[in-house]
Scaffold this motif. Structure first.
Motif, mmCIF file in Angstrom:
data_model
loop_
_atom_site.group_PDB
_atom_site.id
_atom_site.type_symbol
_atom_site.label_atom_id
_atom_site.label_comp_id
_atom_site.label_asym_id
_atom_site.label_seq_id
_atom_site.Cartn_x
_atom_site.Cartn_y
_atom_site.Cartn_z
ATOM 1 N N ASP A 352 0.820 -1.207 0.000
ATOM 2 C CA ASP A 352 0.000 0.000 0.000
ATOM 3 C C ASP A 352 0.860 1.265 0.000
ATOM 4 O O ASP A 352 0.531 2.242 -0.685
ATOM 5 C CB ASP A 352 -0.923 0.007 1.214
ATOM 6 N N CYS A 353 1.965 1.247 0.758
ATOM 7 C CA CYS A 353 2.819 2.436 0.846
ATOM 8 C C CYS A 353 3.466 2.750 -0.501
ATOM 9 O O CYS A 353 3.469 3.903 -0.955
ATOM 10 C CB CYS A 353 3.882 2.239 1.923
ATOM 11 N N VAL A 354 4.033 1.731 -1.148
ATOM 12 C CA VAL A 354 4.665 1.938 -2.450
ATOM 13 C C VAL A 354 3.609 2.305 -3.489
ATOM 14 O O VAL A 354 3.803 3.219 -4.298
ATOM 15 C CB VAL A 354 5.451 0.687 -2.882
ATOM 16 N N GLY A 355 2.484 1.617 -3.466
ATOM 17 C CA GLY A 355 1.430 1.899 -4.440
ATOM 18 C C GLY A 355 0.941 3.329 -4.362
ATOM 19 O O GLY A 355 0.799 4.003 -5.392
ATOM 20 N N GLN A 356 0.694 3.823 -3.154
ATOM 21 C CA GLN A 356 0.199 5.191 -2.996
ATOM 22 C C GLN A 356 1.241 6.211 -3.416
ATOM 23 O O GLN A 356 0.933 7.215 -4.073
ATOM 24 C CB GLN A 356 -0.214 5.431 -1.546
ATOM 25 N N ALA A 357 2.506 5.972 -3.047
ATOM 26 C CA ALA A 357 3.583 6.908 -3.397
ATOM 27 C C ALA A 357 3.768 6.990 -4.912
ATOM 28 O O ALA A 357 3.930 8.080 -5.474
ATOM 29 C CB ALA A 357 4.884 6.483 -2.725
ATOM 30 N N VAL A 358 3.745 5.850 -5.582
ATOM 31 C CA VAL A 358 3.902 5.836 -7.038
ATOM 32 C C VAL A 358 2.708 6.508 -7.704
ATOM 33 O O VAL A 358 2.864 7.306 -8.644
ATOM 34 C CB VAL A 358 4.072 4.388 -7.552
ATOM 35 N N GLN A 359 1.509 6.215 -7.238
ATOM 36 C CA GLN A 359 0.316 6.835 -7.809
ATOM 37 C C GLN A 359 0.364 8.358 -7.669
ATOM 38 O O GLN A 359 0.087 9.097 -8.624
ATOM 39 C CB GLN A 359 -0.938 6.300 -7.119
ATOM 40 N N ASP A 360 0.748 8.843 -6.488
ATOM 41 C CA ASP A 360 0.816 10.290 -6.260
ATOM 42 C C ASP A 360 1.871 10.947 -7.143
ATOM 43 O O ASP A 360 1.618 11.979 -7.773
ATOM 44 C CB ASP A 360 1.124 10.575 -4.793
ATOM 45 N N HIS A 361 3.063 10.343 -7.185
ATOM 46 C CA HIS A 361 4.167 10.972 -7.921
ATOM 47 C C HIS A 361 3.921 10.948 -9.425
ATOM 48 O O HIS A 361 4.080 11.967 -10.108
ATOM 49 C CB HIS A 361 5.483 10.267 -7.592
#
Length: 387
Positions: A352-361
């Motif tokens: 979830d942490c990597v997914g959210q960070a990639v989606q935001d960036h």
């Protein structure tokens, strides 16, 4: 069957300790007795030196393949302690090189694991016909020699020291290994990988086995994972559709940090490399999170700009792979690997942490420039519609 044949008691149990156990089953400790095992010997010795640099206690690591078939690993750190280790009656250096599960605490909570099973240089000593160690510490140069896991000389002052550091040289035992010829390319590949993933790391690798032809490389990449993506693309980098997208982030929710870089080229192949605490992985929650985040960002942008109808399904992660080159690296306080080979990361919160960070960036990057967004999104959407 006679009573002698059927008797089974404690006399049948063979107890192997320390270096005897290692020499009896070397594959359990370095993976194999082939050239792959030889490479692992170098990594076991280099583990401490590399982490000294990452802890800012040393500036570089020098690895040399010597004419006599040995390997010399040197660093300019503070030098391995030479006083007696707590709980042991031998100097710290000797404990490190003769006792399993002994290591130098570099103070780093996200050390790079180079060792196969955490035993360290003691396993190398046990599988070497000879090992020498030199420590330069507090103005004094200390030296000690070993053979097949045992100290053959006491730790001795041999003169004054200029600077500080530790140098360990070993010669693999030909009675153990089918070959004692190291692959320069194999060593270079792994150490280059480490230098890409750890921007402060500076490693030199030198081959002096042929006195008429020496070869040396310096591995230091200030650009980190962004440089790694350029390297993976090679000649395809000239055909990159866009610049490399790269970002790093500390995330308390996963007790760690991520460092991610990616871009699309016109070539059809996908090149995605993943790592957990600089250890290469084939899959895991960090990879799944990366793909989830990429697909979510592309889908959201496509819907916002009318490129997908309300009836169209979301774009799947498989649609973004064509021409994608990426490096996904996470460093965690408590990495959880599935299986002994550490090939799959299992920390559930990482996804979830990597997914959210990639989606935001990626989402922000797409919104900043409609033209470059179209260069990425249009081929993906068209491909999804053809499916």
């Amino acid at each position: 069957m006679s009573e002698k044949d059927t008797r089974y008691d404690a006399s049948h149990i063979q107890v192997l300790e320390g270096w005897e156990a290692i020499r009896k089953r070397p594959g359990m400790y370095v993976g194999s007795t082939s050239e792959r095992g030889l490479r692992q010997m170098v990594f076991e010795v280099a583990d401490r030196a590399v982490n000294e640099v990452l802890a800012s206690r040393a500036s570089s690591v020098d690895i040399t393949l010597t004419p006599g078939g040995g390997v010399c690993v040197a660093d300019d750190g503070p030098g391995v302690p030479i006083d007696e280790t707590e709980g042991a009656s031998v100097p710290g250096l000797e404990a490190l090189l003769t006792q399993m599960q002994t290591r130098v605490d570099t103070g780093g909570h996200r050390d790079v694991p180079l060792g196969f099973c955490g035993i360290g240089p003691a396993v190398v000593n046990a599988l070497s016909r000879r090992m020498t160690a030199e420590v330069r510490r507090e103005g004094v140069r200390w030296a000690q020699e070993y053979a097949r896991g045992v100290a053959t000389t006491p730790l001795t002052k041999v003169g004054a020291a200029t600077g500080c550091g530790t140098t360990i040289t070993f010669w693999p035992d030909a009675d153990i290994f089918g070959t004692t010829e190291f692959s320069f390319d194999g060593l270079e590949e792994r150490f280059r990988e480490l230098a890409f993933l750890n921007q402060g790391l500076d490693i030199s690798l030198t081959d002096l086995r042929r006195l008429d032809v020496s070869h040396s490389v310096r591995l230091h990449f200030p650009g980190g994972t962004q440089d790694f993506v350029d390297f993976l693309d090679g000649h395809a980098a000239a055909h990159a559709l866009l610049e490399t997208i790269a970002f790093g982030r500390e995330v308390p929710q996963m007790a760690g940090e991520m460092d991610i870089a990616f871009r699309w080229c016109s070539c059809p192949d996908e090149r995605v490399r993943s790592f957990a605490n600089s250890w290469p992985t084939v899959d895991g929650t960090h990879v799944v999170g990366f793909r989830d985040g990429m697909a979510a960002a592309v889908t959201a942008y496509a819907r916002e700009h009318g490129l997908l109808t309300p009836m169209d399904p979301d774009i799947g992660a498989d649609r973004i792979r064509e021409g994608l080159t990426a490096v996904v690296s996470v460093k965690l306080d408590r990495p959880e690997f599935e299986g002994a080979t550490r090939g799959v990361l299992g920390n559930s919160e990482v996804r979830d942490c990597v997914g959210q960070a990639v989606q935001d960036h990626l989402g922000r990057w797409l919104k900043e420039d409609p033209e470059r967004a179209a260069a990425v999104i249009d081929p993906i959407v068209q491909g999804a519609r053809r499916d």
